[in-house]
Scaffold this active site. Structure first.
Site, PDB file in Angstrom:
ATOM      1  N   LYS A 100       0.789  -1.222   0.050  1.00  0.00           N
ATOM      2  CA  LYS A 100      -0.041  -0.014  -0.108  1.00  0.00           C
ATOM      3  C   LYS A 100       0.865   1.201  -0.129  1.00  0.00           C
ATOM      4  O   LYS A 100       1.485   1.655   1.174  1.00  0.00           O
ATOM      5  CB  LYS A 100      -0.869  -0.027   1.251  1.00  0.00           C
ATOM      6  CG  LYS A 100      -2.073  -1.135   1.187  1.00  0.00           C
ATOM      7  CD  LYS A 100      -2.651  -1.199   2.655  1.00  0.00           C
ATOM      8  CE  LYS A 100      -3.759  -2.197   2.685  1.00  0.00           C
ATOM      9  NZ  LYS A 100      -4.615  -2.424   3.866  1.00  0.00           N
ATOM     10  N   GLY A 127      -6.937  -3.450   1.331  1.00  0.00           N
ATOM     11  CA  GLY A 127      -8.490  -3.140   2.282  1.00  0.00           C
ATOM     12  C   GLY A 127      -8.093  -3.148   3.508  1.00  0.00           C
ATOM     13  O   GLY A 127      -6.955  -3.304   3.961  1.00  0.00           O
ATOM     14  N   LYS A 182      -4.966   6.467   2.239  1.00  0.00           N
ATOM     15  CA  LYS A 182      -5.535   6.470   3.539  1.00  0.00           C
ATOM     16  C   LYS A 182      -4.233   6.365   4.713  1.00  0.00           C
ATOM     17  O   LYS A 182      -4.482   6.759   5.618  1.00  0.00           O
ATOM     18  CB  LYS A 182      -6.455   5.228   3.599  1.00  0.00           C
ATOM     19  CG  LYS A 182      -5.916   3.759   3.580  1.00  0.00           C
ATOM     20  CD  LYS A 182      -5.242   3.383   4.824  1.00  0.00           C
ATOM     21  CE  LYS A 182      -4.403   2.208   4.323  1.00  0.00           C
ATOM     22  NZ  LYS A 182      -3.611   1.622   5.353  1.00  0.00           N
ATOM     23  N   THR A 239      -7.799   2.116   9.855  1.00  0.00           N
ATOM     24  CA  THR A 239      -6.487   2.782  10.131  1.00  0.00           C
ATOM     25  C   THR A 239      -6.447   3.921  10.967  1.00  0.00           C
ATOM     26  O   THR A 239      -5.308   4.154  11.817  1.00  0.00           O
ATOM     27  CB  THR A 239      -5.467   2.819   8.969  1.00  0.00           C
ATOM     28  OG1 THR A 239      -6.157   3.731   7.990  1.00  0.00           O
ATOM     29  CG2 THR A 239      -5.119   1.318   8.292  1.00  0.00           C
ATOM     30  N   SER A 245      -2.475   0.164  13.862  1.00  0.00           N
ATOM     31  CA  SER A 245      -2.047   0.717  12.380  1.00  0.00           C
ATOM     32  C   SER A 245      -0.643   1.472  12.661  1.00  0.00           C
ATOM     33  O   SER A 245      -0.626   2.355  13.679  1.00  0.00           O
ATOM     34  CB  SER A 245      -3.048   1.972  12.083  1.00  0.00           C
ATOM     35  OG  SER A 245      -2.722   2.774  11.076  1.00  0.00           O
ATOM     36  N   ARG A 246       0.333   1.052  11.978  1.00  0.00           N
ATOM     37  CA  ARG A 246       1.807   1.471  12.071  1.00  0.00           C
ATOM     38  C   ARG A 246       1.644   3.272  11.690  1.00  0.00           C
ATOM     39  O   ARG A 246       2.329   4.160  12.476  1.00  0.00           O
ATOM     40  CB  ARG A 246       2.657   1.067  11.171  1.00  0.00           C
ATOM     41  CG  ARG A 246       2.980  -0.454  11.909  1.00  0.00           C
ATOM     42  CD  ARG A 246       3.882  -1.096  10.661  1.00  0.00           C
ATOM     43  NE  ARG A 246       3.035  -1.285   9.507  1.00  0.00           N
ATOM     44  CZ  ARG A 246       3.483  -1.946   8.235  1.00  0.00           C
ATOM     45  NH1 ARG A 246       4.620  -2.458   8.491  1.00  0.00           N
ATOM     46  NH2 ARG A 246       2.535  -2.420   7.300  1.00  0.00           N
ATOM     47  N   ASN A 247       0.805   3.344  10.709  1.00  0.00           N
ATOM     48  CA  ASN A 247       0.545   4.962  10.433  1.00  0.00           C
ATOM     49  C   ASN A 247       0.112   5.853  11.320  1.00  0.00           C
ATOM     50  O   ASN A 247       0.432   6.899  11.657  1.00  0.00           O
ATOM     51  CB  ASN A 247      -0.097   5.070   9.007  1.00  0.00           C
ATOM     52  CG  ASN A 247       0.760   4.422   7.760  1.00  0.00           C
ATOM     53  OD1 ASN A 247       1.548   5.055   7.235  1.00  0.00           O
ATOM     54  ND2 ASN A 247       0.501   3.336   7.513  1.00  0.00           N
TER      55      ASN A 247
END
Length: 314
Positions: A100, A127, A182, A239, A245-247
């Site tokens: 992604k 997804g 995203k 996320t 979520s790492r982000n």
């Protein structure tokens, strides 16, 4: 239809997919760039996905010549994908990227990188999904994007399981951009929560983030409806609301003046920088994320800039 599947990349997500498909009856070969012997001895990926035992039918290897299936899933970070494909001969007829992001070196998405370096059919799996949920066998729905709808339907049938439900699309650009963009909004959501701006601000950020994602993706050739599906809105919801979520975690750390471990991949940061480098695009959230991460503006100034943009119809 059961058969052989190769999975390239033994991070958490690649390992989770390997466990899922082996448990569903496929013969799976998982290519690990390191720790293959240790993973085989332990019967699990103690480094990236501890606590999930490998089922029968899952073999781990560090030898690319062991990959003999006609279908391979590429569970590699976007920033590593091009170099891997350029230097590693693969025999698979179909390569499905699970990355992604946007490659900063070329500005290309994963499917375009596959097309540049191989003659294989390219597809994208993306997804709302966390590795631990997939490995645990929890219900998950993903988008499978393939430009050839007939080939996509065959892949959909092959890669769906009773608990991993795939919806297909021919809008590869939209599916890829949904997954990439995203991540940028998830960083911004983490910043909002880390700075103490509150849940209402996060909801506003997510909504305006989806508008920015859609506007940008359509400009780059995507279909608007794709961004309202699993690869856009679905992944955005996941996320922006979980520390899995790492982000999102990176955004929290950024707002708090902290850092993440050096081996944690934050694809959203690479994507934000790539988008911010295109000044003709109207992307205030991506621009703000890149500026904050690179120390070109402080959080207070960026918040003031976003809150004082001209008022307009929604």
């Amino acid at each position: 239809m059961k058969g052989q599947i190769d999975i390239i990349g033994a991070g958490a997500f690649g390992t989770a997919l390997a466990i899922t498909y082996a448990a569903a009856g496929h013969q799976v070969t998982l290519l690990a760039r390191d720790d293959a012997a240790a993973m085989t001895r332990a019967g699990e990926n103690t480094r990236r996905l501890p606590g999930f035992a490998f089922p029968p039918g899952l073999r781990v290897t560090d030898d690319v010549t062991d990959l003999t299936a006609d279908l391979a899933l590429l569970a590699l970070p976007t920033q590593s994908l091009g170099a891997f494909l350029a230097t590693t001969p693969l025999g698979a007829q179909t390569l499905v990227s699970c990355a992604k992001g946007i490659d900063r070196a070329t500005g290309l998405g994963p499917s375009a990188l596959i097309a540049r370096h191989t003659t294989a059919r390219a597809a994208q799996l993306t997804g709302p999904s966390f590795a631990v949920d997939i490995a645990a066998g929890l219900p998950t729905a993903l988008t499978l994007a393939c430009a050839d709808d007939g080939a996509g339907a065959a892949l959909q049938d092959r890669l769906s399981t009773p608990l991993l439900r795939l919806y297909r699309t021919t809008d590869v650009i939209g599916a890829e951009l949904g997954g990439a963009l995203k991540n940028v909004v998830a960083i911004a959501a983490g910043v909002v929560i880390g700075a103490g701006y509150g849940e209402s601000a996060r909801a506003a950020l997510m909504t305006r983030g989806l508008a920015e994602m859609t506007r940008l993706a359509v400009t780059l050739g995507a279909e608007q409806a794709t961004l309202r599906g699993l690869s856009g809105l679905g992944d955005l919801i996941l996320t922006c609301n979980s520390e899995k979520s790492r982000n999102f975690r990176y955004g929290l750390a950024l707002a708090r003046g902290q850092g993440l471990a050096a081996d944690i991949t934050v694809e959203g940061l690479h994507t934000a920088r790539e988008i911010a480098a295109r000044p003709a695009l109207d992307t205030p959230i991506a621009d703000a994320v890149a500026a904050l991460a690179d120390g070109r503006a402080d959080l207070a100034a960026l918040a003031d800039m976003l809150l004082n943009r001209p008022l307009k119809p929604e």
